[in-house]
Design an enzyme around this catalytic site. Structure first.
Site, PDB file in Angstrom:
ATOM      1  N   HIS A  75      -3.645   6.358  -9.060  1.00 17.70           N
ATOM      2  CA  HIS A  75      -2.373   6.573  -9.758  1.00 17.70           C
ATOM      3  C   HIS A  75      -2.420   5.940 -11.149  1.00 17.70           C
ATOM      4  CE1 HIS A  75      -0.439   7.626  -5.873  1.00 17.70           C
ATOM      5  NE2 HIS A  75       0.425   8.263  -6.647  1.00 17.70           N
ATOM      6  N   LYS A 126       2.390   2.352 -12.215  1.00 20.46           N
ATOM      7  CA  LYS A 126       2.935   2.379 -10.857  1.00 20.46           C
ATOM      8  C   LYS A 126       3.140   0.959 -10.339  1.00 20.46           C
ATOM      9  CE  LYS A 126       2.406   4.558  -6.347  1.00 20.46           C
ATOM     10  NZ  LYS A 126       3.850   4.781  -6.231  1.00 20.46           N
TER      11      LYS A 126
END
Ligand SMILES: NC(=O)c1ccc[n+]([C@@H]2O[C@H](COP(=O)([O-])OP(=O)(O)OC[C@H]3O[C@@H](n4cnc5c(N)ncnc54)[C@H](OP(=O)(O)O)[C@@H]3O)[C@@H](O)[C@H]2O)c1
Length: 247
Positions: A135, A139
């Site tokens: 990700h 995040k």
């Protein structure tokens, strides 16, 4: 249908952009950056609130929204330790709440593919299993909520794996541990891989989100679905019904 957006970050802004295409009107947006909070006045006549905020905000937000007797879509991840309390709110105030670690239709299809692969691997003891996810570097939680769902699916369907292992190890891994690691880098919207490895070969199942649109569309469909419901629902369990809903 009228909605309120709770959390005007990347997901909140995208939902605002595409909501009219699905016949939804955004009547309220709540975010620290807009210097407002959830109140009867600020939520206006929204019928459903969609929360894409931060893990620590989900419970306080849900308390306020339940008090206002509004239905709720929780897209934010990383709040599982508050699950029992949030479920209790839905019962106490008679509201509908739908949550999902991943609202994309593709990922929910991927969940079913992984479930079937894990079951099949019970007949093939020569394969070990692993997972990893990637990700973007903004995040806030790790592993991703989707990674936890995928690990649950493997643990629940592949008999020889019984322990979720998300940590770095300073020892040999045990055969019953299912290792799932996380990488954070750049702008990656979300990539999840489940693999099976034998002496002869590796099988990898991979879902790559190209952008956030799939999450936003799924959350909007979830908002329409929860509008007239009471109780607590997992998007993963009802997404086929949503897919078939031609409303
Ligand atoms: N389920 C899914 O399909 C899916 C898909 C994508 C993302 N997600 C999850 O959704 C969440 C949001 O993602 P994102 O990429 O949109 O994050 P983001 O860009 O960081 O947006 C979050 C926004 O919420 C705001 N916020 C914080 N506390 C709040 C509160 N109490 N009330 C209202 N707003 C609040 C933040 O403000 P500040 O920055 O000022 O704190 C920020 O603007 C994350 O947990 C992510 O993992 C889920």
């Amino acid at each position: 249908m009228k909605i309120a957006i709770i959390g005007y970050g990347q997901m909140g802004k995208l939902i605002e952009k595409i909501a009219p295409d699905f016949g939804l009107e955004v009547v309220s947006k709540i975010d620290p950056i807009l210097e407002n909070e959830i109140t009867e006045e600020s939520i206006k006549d929204a019928e459903v609130c969609i929360d894409f905020s931060l893990p620590n905000s989900v419970l306080p937000n849900a308390r306020k929204i339940a008090n206002l007797r509004k239905n709720l879509v929780i897209g934010t991840t990383g709040w599982q330790e508050h699950f029992a309390e949030i479920e209790q709110l839905s019962k106490k105030f008679g509201i509908g709440i739908i949550y999902g670690s991943n609202f994309s239709i593709g990922m929910n299809t991927f969940f079913l593919i992984v479930e079937n692969a894990a079951k099949l691997m019970n007949q093939l003891p020569q394969y070990d299993a692993f997972g990893y996810e990637m990700h973007h570097n903004k995040k806030q939680d790790s592993p991703s909520g989707t990674a936890k769902t995928l690990a649950d699916i493997v643990i629940n369907n592949l008999d020889r794996k019984t322990i979720r292992q998300y940590e770095k190890l300073d020892r040999k891994i045990n055969p019953e541990e299912f290792h799932f690691s996380s990488i954070r880098c750049g702008n990656i919207p979300g990539t999840h891989t489940i693999g099976f490895d034998s002496m002869a070969d590796t099988i990898e199942l991979k879902h790559t989100a190209r952008n956030r649109e799939g999450f936003a569309q799924g959350a909007i469909q979830a908002a329409k679905w929860i509008n007239d419901k009471k109780g607590m629902f997992n998007f993963q369990e009802i997404f086929y019904e949503i897919l078939m809903d031609k409303k």
